[in-house]
Design a protein around this motif. Structure first.
Motif, PDB file in Angstrom:
ATOM      1  N   ALA A  29       0.839  -1.205   0.000  1.00 53.78           N
ATOM      2  CA  ALA A  29       0.000   0.000   0.000  1.00 53.78           C
ATOM      3  C   ALA A  29       0.876   1.258   0.000  1.00 53.78           C
ATOM      4  O   ALA A  29       0.618   2.201  -0.751  1.00 53.78           O
ATOM      5  CB  ALA A  29      -0.927  -0.007   1.211  1.00 53.78           C
ATOM      6  N   ALA A  30       1.928   1.245   0.817  1.00 51.82           N
ATOM      7  CA  ALA A  30       2.810   2.426   0.877  1.00 51.82           C
ATOM      8  C   ALA A  30       3.459   2.677  -0.478  1.00 51.82           C
ATOM      9  O   ALA A  30       3.537   3.815  -0.939  1.00 51.82           O
ATOM     10  CB  ALA A  30       3.864   2.223   1.962  1.00 51.82           C
ATOM     11  N   ARG A  31       3.877   1.605  -1.139  1.00 53.60           N
ATOM     12  CA  ARG A  31       4.549   1.770  -2.437  1.00 53.60           C
ATOM     13  C   ARG A  31       3.596   2.270  -3.518  1.00 53.60           C
ATOM     14  O   ARG A  31       4.000   2.947  -4.452  1.00 53.60           O
ATOM     15  CB  ARG A  31       5.178   0.434  -2.868  1.00 53.60           C
ATOM     16  N   LEU A  32       2.311   1.880  -3.405  1.00 63.18           N
ATOM     17  CA  LEU A  32       1.343   2.254  -4.442  1.00 63.18           C
ATOM     18  C   LEU A  32       0.559   3.518  -4.073  1.00 63.18           C
ATOM     19  O   LEU A  32      -0.342   3.922  -4.800  1.00 63.18           O
ATOM     20  CB  LEU A  32       0.358   1.097  -4.677  1.00 63.18           C
ATOM     21  N   ASP A  33       0.894   4.083  -2.904  1.00 62.20           N
ATOM     22  CA  ASP A  33       0.190   5.264  -2.423  1.00 62.20           C
ATOM     23  C   ASP A  33      -1.306   4.984  -2.205  1.00 62.20           C
ATOM     24  O   ASP A  33      -2.169   5.786  -2.550  1.00 62.20           O
ATOM     25  CB  ASP A  33       0.392   6.424  -3.418  1.00 62.20           C
ATOM     26  N   LEU A  34      -1.591   3.819  -1.646  1.00 59.67           N
ATOM     27  CA  LEU A  34      -2.958   3.439  -1.284  1.00 59.67           C
ATOM     28  C   LEU A  34      -3.001   3.308   0.237  1.00 59.67           C
ATOM     29  O   LEU A  34      -1.973   3.366   0.902  1.00 59.67           O
ATOM     30  CB  LEU A  34      -3.329   2.084  -1.912  1.00 59.67           C
ATOM     31  N   ARG A  35      -4.218   3.060   0.777  1.00 60.70           N
ATOM     32  CA  ARG A  35      -4.294   2.778   2.219  1.00 60.70           C
ATOM     33  C   ARG A  35      -4.471   1.284   2.439  1.00 60.70           C
ATOM     34  O   ARG A  35      -5.147   0.604   1.665  1.00 60.70           O
ATOM     35  CB  ARG A  35      -5.481   3.506   2.843  1.00 60.70           C
ATOM     36  N   HIS A  36      -3.903   0.807   3.532  1.00 57.00           N
ATOM     37  CA  HIS A  36      -4.033  -0.615   3.875  1.00 57.00           C
ATOM     38  C   HIS A  36      -5.197  -0.811   4.844  1.00 57.00           C
ATOM     39  O   HIS A  36      -5.277  -0.141   5.871  1.00 57.00           O
ATOM     40  CB  HIS A  36      -2.728  -1.099   4.531  1.00 57.00           C
ATOM     41  N   LEU A  37      -6.080  -1.763   4.503  1.00 58.62           N
ATOM     42  CA  LEU A  37      -7.163  -2.153   5.421  1.00 58.62           C
ATOM     43  C   LEU A  37      -7.000  -3.632   5.777  1.00 58.62           C
ATOM     44  O   LEU A  37      -6.965  -4.488   4.887  1.00 58.62           O
ATOM     45  CB  LEU A  37      -8.536  -1.898   4.771  1.00 58.62           C
ATOM     46  N   ASP A  38      -6.910  -3.913   7.060  1.00 53.36           N
ATOM     47  CA  ASP A  38      -6.747  -5.278   7.569  1.00 53.36           C
ATOM     48  C   ASP A  38      -8.128  -5.770   8.016  1.00 53.36           C
ATOM     49  O   ASP A  38      -8.641  -5.330   9.050  1.00 53.36           O
ATOM     50  CB  ASP A  38      -5.751  -5.190   8.745  1.00 53.36           C
ATOM     51  N   SER A  39      -8.745  -6.662   7.228  1.00 55.69           N
ATOM     52  CA  SER A  39     -10.119  -7.072   7.579  1.00 55.69           C
ATOM     53  C   SER A  39     -10.140  -7.930   8.843  1.00 55.69           C
ATOM     54  O   SER A  39     -11.128  -7.931   9.586  1.00 55.69           O
ATOM     55  CB  SER A  39     -10.791  -7.794   6.411  1.00 55.69           C
ATOM     56  N   GLY A  40      -9.046  -8.664   9.122  1.00 53.74           N
ATOM     57  CA  GLY A  40      -8.975  -9.445  10.359  1.00 53.74           C
ATOM     58  C   GLY A  40      -9.084  -8.542  11.589  1.00 53.74           C
ATOM     59  O   GLY A  40      -9.641  -8.925  12.622  1.00 53.74           O
ATOM     60  N   MET A  41      -8.568  -7.335  11.452  1.00 60.67           N
ATOM     61  CA  MET A  41      -8.634  -6.344  12.534  1.00 60.67           C
ATOM     62  C   MET A  41     -10.098  -6.059  12.920  1.00 60.67           C
ATOM     63  O   MET A  41     -10.411  -5.841  14.092  1.00 60.67           O
ATOM     64  CB  MET A  41      -7.950  -5.067  12.028  1.00 60.67           C
ATOM     65  N   ILE A  42     -10.990  -6.073  11.937  1.00 56.67           N
ATOM     66  CA  ILE A  42     -12.397  -5.786  12.228  1.00 56.67           C
ATOM     67  C   ILE A  42     -13.014  -6.952  13.014  1.00 56.67           C
ATOM     68  O   ILE A  42     -13.703  -6.743  14.016  1.00 56.67           O
ATOM     69  CB  ILE A  42     -13.183  -5.505  10.923  1.00 56.67           C
ATOM     70  N   TYR A  43     -12.713  -8.200  12.578  1.00 58.18           N
ATOM     71  CA  TYR A  43     -13.198  -9.361  13.356  1.00 58.18           C
ATOM     72  C   TYR A  43     -12.638  -9.318  14.771  1.00 58.18           C
ATOM     73  O   TYR A  43     -13.322  -9.647  15.745  1.00 58.18           O
ATOM     74  CB  TYR A  43     -12.808 -10.672  12.660  1.00 58.18           C
ATOM     75  N   ARG A  44     -11.380  -8.921  14.889  1.00 55.44           N
ATOM     76  CA  ARG A  44     -10.760  -8.847  16.219  1.00 55.44           C
ATOM     77  C   ARG A  44     -11.440  -7.775  17.084  1.00 55.44           C
ATOM     78  O   ARG A  44     -11.651  -7.976  18.281  1.00 55.44           O
ATOM     79  CB  ARG A  44      -9.262  -8.508  16.088  1.00 55.44           C
ATOM     80  N   THR A  45     -11.779  -6.647  16.481  1.00 55.42           N
ATOM     81  CA  THR A  45     -12.381  -5.562  17.262  1.00 55.42           C
ATOM     82  C   THR A  45     -13.780  -5.944  17.740  1.00 55.42           C
ATOM     83  O   THR A  45     -14.161  -5.659  18.879  1.00 55.42           O
ATOM     84  CB  THR A  45     -12.414  -4.261  16.424  1.00 55.42           C
TER      85      THR A  45
END
Ligand code: C5P
Length: 224
Positions: A29-45
């Motif tokens: 994401a950093a190299r492509l100038d995009l944002r990273h979204l971690d979907s596992g993070m949502i299940y964890r939250t």
């Protein structure tokens, strides 16, 4: 493609536990100038939110987990999204053992999955993202510009995870225990952890992280 109208650019990176999805996605994401979204993070939250309700996980109903899910959101930062519970950042709370050992139970609930998928799609409607998870290229973004299926041998995944956690080479006993734990999670999560038919497979067992990132960036640029 219909989803391209809604999402300027979606790259999906799926694979089993500890295959390096999140760290690789962050760097891509950093190299492509995009944002990273971690979907596992949502299940964890969601799991963290429900754990705070106090009852033992065996007593959780899907309705009560959905109720907890509605208190969860994600907030865009400079390069990624942070998890919010009732509007407050809760990143530090969601990586502990209590959440890790219970999250697969929550991830098995179909209405909870539908809720998470809707949140991920809504996020992609307003941000170009690299999203990682288990089913991002199948259930959530069947028309994603690029889909990657990241895999590595269980022992190698266990070794990487232990080095990350302890900062040193693991003993044979630690490696065996961590490999068994990863294989247990693989088995439990296998239904929702499937490669899309048109995913590019990347076996990272013998690759450095820089090599993985460079390969995925190259594939994404070809499709841009
Ligand atoms: O990637 P991470 O290990 O943080 O994900 C936590 C759990 O969330 C996984 O073990 C899996 O049960 C679930 N998950 C899922 N689908 C996703 C992402 C994560 O079922 N897209």
């Amino acid at each position: 493609m219909s989803s391209d109208k809604r999402s300027p650019l979606v790259v999906t990176i799926d694979g089993p536990a500890a295959s390096g999805k999140s760290s690789t996605s962050q760097m891509v994401a950093a190299r492509l100038d995009l944002r990273h979204l971690d979907s596992g993070m949502i299940y964890r939250t969601i799991t963290h939110a429900r754990l705070r309700g106090g009852e033992a996980p065996e007593q959780w109903t899907e309705q009560s987990v959905l109720h907890a899910a509605r208190r969860v959101s994600v907030a865009p930062g400079a390069t990624s999204f942070t998890p919010r519970l009732d509007g407050a950042d809760c990143e530090a709370a969601i990586r502990g053992d209590a959440v890790t050992s219970t999250v697969s139970l929550v991830a098995k609930m179909p209405h909870v999955r539908a809720w998470v998928n809707a949140l991920v799609r809504a996020t992609a409607a307003s941000h170009a993202i690299v999203v990682d998870g288990r089913d991002m290229g199948t259930a959530v973004f069947p028309d994603a510009r690029l889909k990657v299926w990241l895999l590595a041998l269980p022992q190698e995944r266990a070794r990487r995870r232990l080095v990350q956690r302890t900062g040193r080479a693991p003993t044979d006993a630690e490696l065996a225990a961590e490999t068994a734990e990863l294989e247990r999670r693989d088995l439990y999560d296998r239904e929702q952890t499937q490669p899309a038919a048109d995913a590019v497979w990347l076996d990272t067992t013998g690759m450095t992280q820089d090599e993985q990132v460079a390969k995925i960036v190259e594939l994404a640029l070809e499709r841009r």
